[in-house]
Scaffold this active site. Structure first.
Site, mmCIF file in Angstrom:
data_model
loop_
_atom_site.group_PDB
_atom_site.id
_atom_site.type_symbol
_atom_site.label_atom_id
_atom_site.label_comp_id
_atom_site.label_asym_id
_atom_site.label_seq_id
_atom_site.Cartn_x
_atom_site.Cartn_y
_atom_site.Cartn_z
ATOM 1 N N HIS A 185 0.819 -1.220 0.000
ATOM 2 C CA HIS A 185 0.000 0.000 0.000
ATOM 3 C C HIS A 185 0.847 1.262 0.000
ATOM 4 O O HIS A 185 2.057 1.210 0.209
ATOM 5 C CB HIS A 185 -0.967 0.000 1.194
ATOM 6 C CG HIS A 185 -0.309 -0.045 2.534
ATOM 7 N ND1 HIS A 185 0.239 1.070 3.135
ATOM 8 C CD2 HIS A 185 -0.113 -1.072 3.393
ATOM 9 C CE1 HIS A 185 0.731 0.731 4.318
ATOM 10 N NE2 HIS A 185 0.540 -0.566 4.496
ATOM 11 N N CYS B 116 3.143 -5.143 6.554
ATOM 12 C CA CYS B 116 2.764 -4.690 5.217
ATOM 13 C C CYS B 116 3.972 -4.135 4.475
ATOM 14 O O CYS B 116 4.999 -3.823 5.064
ATOM 15 C CB CYS B 116 1.690 -3.618 5.302
ATOM 16 S SG CYS B 116 0.064 -4.262 5.721
#
Length: 184
Positions: free
Chosen positions: A141, A159
């Site tokens: 992201h 992440c």
């Protein structure tokens, strides 16, 4: 507003979109023109097929293979010690400016986080776009303006963080089902 939970990461009001909708949603314009993308095309002679994402954690780089021995290389932030994910997965979903609620592990360290950070908020850690993976609570992201300096470090809860302009570029290239390999 319905809650969508993808790969263990909570998104509220997130929409799955095609690459064409990303540009029409104004995401590229919202990023602005003051920063230069850090991605570059490089030689990549490894035996991976075109259209695959390779995350080299030791380099803190993500490669999107393009074939003919080349790849597009992006700088990334990876998971901090004990949180970095390794292995194989695939892109499970693609989202533009998803709303975000912290997973339990993040909430333990930050109990004062709001229940939901709306998509498009300058405080939303998902940034301009997210590609969720088939691994629990892992996504590739964008990031907030204040967290841009974390790209190139081991800073996340697992992440893969990218500059917003780079995640938008990758969003256009990768499809749902794209193979992802994270290696040391």
């Amino acid at each position: 507003m319905s809650k969508l939970r993808a790969s263990g990461i909570s998104f509220l009001g997130a929409i799955r979109v095609s690459a064409g909708l990303l540009a029409s949603a104004g995401v590229c314009a919202a990023i602005g023109t003051t920063s230069v993308a850090a991605r570059e095309t490089v030689a990549f002679p490894q035996p991976y097929p075109p259209g695959m994402i390779i995350i080299k954690q030791s380099e803190r780089r993500l490669y999107f293979t393009t074939g003919s021995g080349t790849a597009i290389r992006y700088p990334i932030a990876i998971g901090r010690a004990g949180k970095a994910w390794q292995g194989e997965a695939y892109v499970q979903g693609k989202y533009v400016e998803p709303a975000w609620s912290a997973p339990a592990v993040v909430r333990q360290d930050h109990p004062n986080f709001p229940a939901v950070i709306p998509g498009g908020s300058p405080r939303n850690p998902m940034g301009a776009a997210a590609l969720t993976l088939s691994v629990s609570e892992v996504a590739i992201h964008g990031t907030t303006q204040s967290m841009r300096k974390s790209v190139g470090t081991a800073a996340s809860y697992g992440c893969i963080r990218m500059y917003n302009e780079d995640v938008v570029d990758l969003f256009h290239r990768a499809q749902v089902g794209t193979r992802v390999l994270a290696i040391p």
